[in-house]
Design a protein around this motif. Structure first.
Motif, PDB file in Angstrom:
ATOM      1  N   HIS A 217      -9.567  11.013 -20.077  1.00  0.00           N
ATOM      2  CA  HIS A 217     -10.021   9.654 -20.367  1.00  0.00           C
ATOM      3  C   HIS A 217     -10.805   9.139 -19.167  1.00  0.00           C
ATOM      4  CE1 HIS A 217      -6.927   8.332 -17.625  1.00  0.00           C
ATOM      5  NE2 HIS A 217      -5.933   8.539 -18.462  1.00  0.00           N
ATOM      6  N   GLU A 218     -11.441   8.004 -19.321  1.00  0.00           N
ATOM      7  CA  GLU A 218     -12.156   7.405 -18.205  1.00  0.00           C
ATOM      8  C   GLU A 218     -11.154   7.018 -17.117  1.00  0.00           C
ATOM      9  OE1 GLU A 218     -15.435   6.767 -17.415  1.00  0.00           O
ATOM     10  OE2 GLU A 218     -15.799   8.171 -19.057  1.00  0.00           O
ATOM     11  N   PRO A 219     -11.442   7.324 -15.861  1.00  0.00           N
ATOM     12  CA  PRO A 219     -10.510   6.935 -14.791  1.00  0.00           C
ATOM     13  C   PRO A 219     -10.512   5.432 -14.592  1.00  0.00           C
ATOM     14  CG  PRO A 219     -12.534   7.807 -13.861  1.00  0.00           C
ATOM     15  CD  PRO A 219     -12.627   8.026 -15.334  1.00  0.00           C
ATOM     16  N   PRO A 220      -9.501   4.903 -13.921  1.00  0.00           N
ATOM     17  CA  PRO A 220      -9.492   3.473 -13.608  1.00  0.00           C
ATOM     18  C   PRO A 220     -10.675   3.120 -12.710  1.00  0.00           C
ATOM     19  CG  PRO A 220      -7.348   4.476 -13.182  1.00  0.00           C
ATOM     20  CD  PRO A 220      -8.304   5.589 -13.413  1.00  0.00           C
ATOM     21  N   PRO A 221     -11.057   1.856 -12.662  1.00  0.00           N
ATOM     22  CA  PRO A 221     -12.120   1.446 -11.740  1.00  0.00           C
ATOM     23  C   PRO A 221     -11.699   1.714 -10.296  1.00  0.00           C
ATOM     24  CG  PRO A 221     -11.629  -0.288 -13.333  1.00  0.00           C
ATOM     25  CD  PRO A 221     -10.545   0.723 -13.461  1.00  0.00           C
ATOM     26  N   GLY A 222     -12.669   2.093  -9.471  1.00  0.00           N
ATOM     27  CA  GLY A 222     -12.365   2.277  -8.058  1.00  0.00           C
ATOM     28  C   GLY A 222     -12.750   3.640  -7.544  1.00  0.00           C
ATOM     29  N   ASP A 223     -12.597   3.816  -6.243  1.00  0.00           N
ATOM     30  CA  ASP A 223     -12.936   5.056  -5.568  1.00  0.00           C
ATOM     31  C   ASP A 223     -11.730   5.993  -5.591  1.00  0.00           C
ATOM     32  OD1 ASP A 223     -12.845   6.677  -2.816  1.00  0.00           O
ATOM     33  OD2 ASP A 223     -14.940   6.350  -3.363  1.00  0.00           O
ATOM     34  N   ARG A 224     -11.913   7.173  -6.143  1.00  0.00           N
ATOM     35  CA  ARG A 224     -10.795   8.112  -6.292  1.00  0.00           C
ATOM     36  C   ARG A 224     -10.135   8.436  -4.958  1.00  0.00           C
ATOM     37  NH1 ARG A 224     -10.106  13.294  -5.295  1.00  0.00           N
ATOM     38  NH2 ARG A 224     -12.307  13.514  -4.739  1.00  0.00           N
ATOM     39  N   ARG A 225     -10.924   8.681  -3.931  1.00  0.00           N
ATOM     40  CA  ARG A 225     -10.344   9.054  -2.639  1.00  0.00           C
ATOM     41  C   ARG A 225      -9.475   7.933  -2.073  1.00  0.00           C
ATOM     42  NH1 ARG A 225     -15.443  11.138  -2.714  1.00  0.00           N
ATOM     43  NH2 ARG A 225     -15.658  13.392  -2.361  1.00  0.00           N
ATOM     44  N   GLU A 226      -9.940   6.692  -2.214  1.00  0.00           N
ATOM     45  CA  GLU A 226      -9.148   5.559  -1.718  1.00  0.00           C
ATOM     46  C   GLU A 226      -7.851   5.407  -2.509  1.00  0.00           C
ATOM     47  OE1 GLU A 226      -9.698   3.804   0.940  1.00  0.00           O
ATOM     48  OE2 GLU A 226     -11.516   4.948   1.375  1.00  0.00           O
ATOM     49  N   VAL A 227      -7.954   5.571  -3.821  1.00  0.00           N
ATOM     50  CA  VAL A 227      -6.752   5.453  -4.652  1.00  0.00           C
ATOM     51  C   VAL A 227      -5.759   6.562  -4.310  1.00  0.00           C
ATOM     52  CG1 VAL A 227      -5.860   5.452  -7.012  1.00  0.00           C
ATOM     53  CG2 VAL A 227      -8.036   4.329  -6.502  1.00  0.00           C
ATOM     54  N   PHE A 228      -6.244   7.789  -4.164  1.00  0.00           N
ATOM     55  CA  PHE A 228      -5.352   8.902  -3.841  1.00  0.00           C
ATOM     56  C   PHE A 228      -4.712   8.721  -2.457  1.00  0.00           C
ATOM     57  CE2 PHE A 228      -6.917  12.505  -6.860  1.00  0.00           C
ATOM     58  CZ  PHE A 228      -6.707  11.663  -7.939  1.00  0.00           C
ATOM     59  N   ALA A 229      -5.420   8.084  -1.532  1.00  0.00           N
ATOM     60  CA  ALA A 229      -4.830   7.814  -0.214  1.00  0.00           C
ATOM     61  C   ALA A 229      -3.646   6.854  -0.343  1.00  0.00           C
ATOM     62  CB  ALA A 229      -5.884   7.229   0.718  1.00  0.00           C
ATOM     63  N   VAL A 230      -3.771   5.862  -1.219  1.00  0.00           N
ATOM     64  CA  VAL A 230      -2.651   4.942  -1.463  1.00  0.00           C
ATOM     65  C   VAL A 230      -1.479   5.699  -2.068  1.00  0.00           C
ATOM     66  CG1 VAL A 230      -1.905   2.824  -2.585  1.00  0.00           C
ATOM     67  CG2 VAL A 230      -4.285   3.064  -1.896  1.00  0.00           C
ATOM     68  N   VAL A 231      -1.767   6.561  -3.030  1.00  0.00           N
ATOM     69  CA  VAL A 231      -0.717   7.336  -3.694  1.00  0.00           C
ATOM     70  C   VAL A 231       0.024   8.201  -2.681  1.00  0.00           C
ATOM     71  CG1 VAL A 231      -0.262   9.135  -5.413  1.00  0.00           C
ATOM     72  CG2 VAL A 231      -1.938   7.328  -5.899  1.00  0.00           C
ATOM     73  N   ASP A 232      -0.717   8.907  -1.845  1.00  0.00           N
ATOM     74  CA  ASP A 232      -0.092   9.775  -0.838  1.00  0.00           C
ATOM     75  C   ASP A 232       0.808   8.964   0.096  1.00  0.00           C
ATOM     76  OD1 ASP A 232      -1.310  12.084  -1.786  1.00  0.00           O
ATOM     77  OD2 ASP A 232      -3.053  11.874  -0.477  1.00  0.00           O
ATOM     78  N   ALA A 233       0.333   7.814   0.511  1.00  0.00           N
ATOM     79  CA  ALA A 233       1.123   6.974   1.417  1.00  0.00           C
ATOM     80  C   ALA A 233       2.372   6.441   0.730  1.00  0.00           C
ATOM     81  CB  ALA A 233       0.273   5.810   1.934  1.00  0.00           C
ATOM     82  N   ALA A 234       2.245   6.034  -0.513  1.00  0.00           N
ATOM     83  CA  ALA A 234       3.370   5.437  -1.240  1.00  0.00           C
ATOM     84  C   ALA A 234       4.499   6.421  -1.456  1.00  0.00           C
ATOM     85  CB  ALA A 234       2.891   4.882  -2.579  1.00  0.00           C
ATOM     86  N   PHE A 235       4.163   7.703  -1.664  1.00  0.00           N
ATOM     87  CA  PHE A 235       5.196   8.698  -1.954  1.00  0.00           C
ATOM     88  C   PHE A 235       5.614   9.509  -0.729  1.00  0.00           C
ATOM     89  CE2 PHE A 235       3.625   7.848  -6.217  1.00  0.00           C
ATOM     90  CZ  PHE A 235       4.809   7.786  -6.943  1.00  0.00           C
ATOM     91  N   ALA A 236       4.972   9.275   0.404  1.00  0.00           N
ATOM     92  CA  ALA A 236       5.361   9.996   1.621  1.00  0.00           C
ATOM     93  C   ALA A 236       6.776   9.614   2.034  1.00  0.00           C
ATOM     94  CB  ALA A 236       4.381   9.713   2.750  1.00  0.00           C
ATOM     95  N   GLN A 237       7.172   8.403   1.698  1.00  0.00           N
ATOM     96  CA  GLN A 237       8.519   7.907   2.014  1.00  0.00           C
ATOM     97  C   GLN A 237       9.059   7.216   0.765  1.00  0.00           C
ATOM     98  OE1 GLN A 237       8.640   6.203   6.233  1.00  0.00           O
ATOM     99  NE2 GLN A 237       6.461   6.045   5.741  1.00  0.00           N
ATOM    100  N   ARG A 238       9.515   8.029  -0.188  1.00  0.00           N
ATOM    101  CA  ARG A 238       9.882   7.542  -1.525  1.00  0.00           C
ATOM    102  C   ARG A 238      10.928   6.439  -1.499  1.00  0.00           C
ATOM    103  NH1 ARG A 238       8.700  11.100  -6.228  1.00  0.00           N
ATOM    104  NH2 ARG A 238      10.179   9.765  -7.321  1.00  0.00           N
ATOM    105  N   ARG A 239      11.857   6.519  -0.557  1.00  0.00           N
ATOM    106  CA  ARG A 239      12.973   5.574  -0.567  1.00  0.00           C
ATOM    107  C   ARG A 239      12.589   4.196  -0.045  1.00  0.00           C
ATOM    108  NH1 ARG A 239      17.901   7.981  -1.449  1.00  0.00           N
ATOM    109  NH2 ARG A 239      17.911  10.266  -1.467  1.00  0.00           N
ATOM    110  N   LYS A 240      11.425   4.116   0.576  1.00  0.00           N
ATOM    111  CA  LYS A 240      11.022   2.844   1.165  1.00  0.00           C
ATOM    112  C   LYS A 240      10.281   1.973   0.155  1.00  0.00           C
ATOM    113  CE  LYS A 240      10.843   4.129   6.033  1.00  0.00           C
ATOM    114  NZ  LYS A 240      10.069   4.015   7.283  1.00  0.00           N
ATOM    115  N   THR A 241      10.351   0.669   0.364  1.00  0.00           N
ATOM    116  CA  THR A 241       9.566  -0.240  -0.449  1.00  0.00           C
ATOM    117  C   THR A 241       8.095  -0.017  -0.151  1.00  0.00           C
ATOM    118  OG1 THR A 241       9.533  -1.987   1.209  1.00  0.00           O
ATOM    119  CG2 THR A 241      11.410  -1.962  -0.337  1.00  0.00           C
TER     120      THR A 241
END
Length: 290
Positions: A217-241
């Motif tokens: 499907h069409e990806p969400p609006p935005g830059d893929r690399r920037e979005v993936f950087a957020v994803v990587d950061a968010a899951f690097a420490q799963r237990r944290k808010t």
């Protein structure tokens, strides 16, 4: 032999005796380094082709064709197959195998000797589908790279380790939801498409396998690399808010909180609660704040 006659019941497909004979001819010993486990069951490759939904107008990209079990099953049903194989001996032998087992299909096959993680645009017509038994040790990066490299792909049906299949198809909030789930969801809707028994492979792997079907499907609006950087950061420490997990990415915990508020995301939430569009909103909010 566990094969069919191409002139009667369709293409000749590889059975256990065929696979071992071809491997012996090449002096091949399957290696764990390349994730080489070859399918020796004709019914399994028929099932993969059926579940993939490919038809006469499709051009299929196949990554890791190995000795050609799936390639032979695909060729009678599609317009063209472009197979990408990292092993030089396997890449050079595949056209010969197709010529031997399915001579009428041979002109509709291209073989590219390349590492799928580093391959560039493929020759021939643009692929509409990815159908592959992916090397298990690099399955997720190969899938994501192929989806990014080939925007013409409308769907993908891949066989991977069951644990990876579960992660790719996981929904937000589930125990297996993580980075592969979100990144795959950037490209399409992902569903589990069934289990595959260990006994259909040679050599028999130490892990279970599963099929995953992605419909683009069409990806969400935005830059893929920037979005993936957020994803990587968010899951690097799963237990944290998210406020804490994104502090390094945003520059500080207060900066992360400001971005999250701007994106309409609760800073106390955790990464596994968000879908790909939520992550896209976070990346966009940071870009807007500057």
């Amino acid at each position: 032999m566990d094969t069919n006659d191409e002139t009667s019941a369709g293409p000749r497909l590889l059975g256990p005796a065929d696979v071992r004979q071809l491997a012996a001819r090449l002096g091949l010993r399957p290696t764990k380094t390349l994730g080489q486990n070859f399918v020796v069951d004709a019914n399994t490759v028929r099932r993969i082709v059926r579940v993939s939904g490919v038809g006469p107008q499709d051009v299929v990209a196949e990554v890791g064709p190995g000795l050609g079990s799936l390639t032979l099953a695909l060729l009678p049903h599609v317009r063209h197959v472009t197979a990408v194989e990292v092993d030089a001996a396997l890449a050079s032998a595949l056209p010969e195998t197709v010529t031997e087992y399915a001579p009428s299909s041979a002109p509709r096959l291209d073989v590219v000797h390349a590492d799928a993680l580093r391959m560039g645009p493929l020759p021939g017509p643009e692929p509409t589908a990815l159908v592959a038994n992916l090397p298990y040790n690099v399955a997720v990066p190969v899938l994501l790279h192929t989806l990014e490299l080939l925007p013409s792909l409308e769907r993908a049906l891949v066989m991977v380790q069951k644990e990876v299949a579960d992660r790719l198809a996981a929904a937000p909030g589930s125990r297996t939801y993580g980075v592969p789930s979100v990144k795959a969801a950037w490209y399409g809707t992902v569903d589990s498409a069934g289990a595959v028994a260990r006994s259909v492979f040679w050599p028999v792997p130490n892990v279970d396998s599963g099929l995953v079907l992605l419909r683009r499907h069409e990806p969400p609006p935005g830059d893929r690399r920037e979005v993936f950087a957020v994803v990587d950061a968010a899951f690097a420490q799963r237990r944290k808010t998210l406020r804490a997990a994104l502090s390094g990415w945003a520059g500080s915990a207060p900066a992360a909180e400001a971005v999250l508020h701007a994106a309409g995301i609760d800073p106390r939430a955790r990464g596994e609660q968000l879908n790909v569009r939520d992550f896209a909103r976070i990346a966009a909010a940071r870009a807007a704040i500057g």
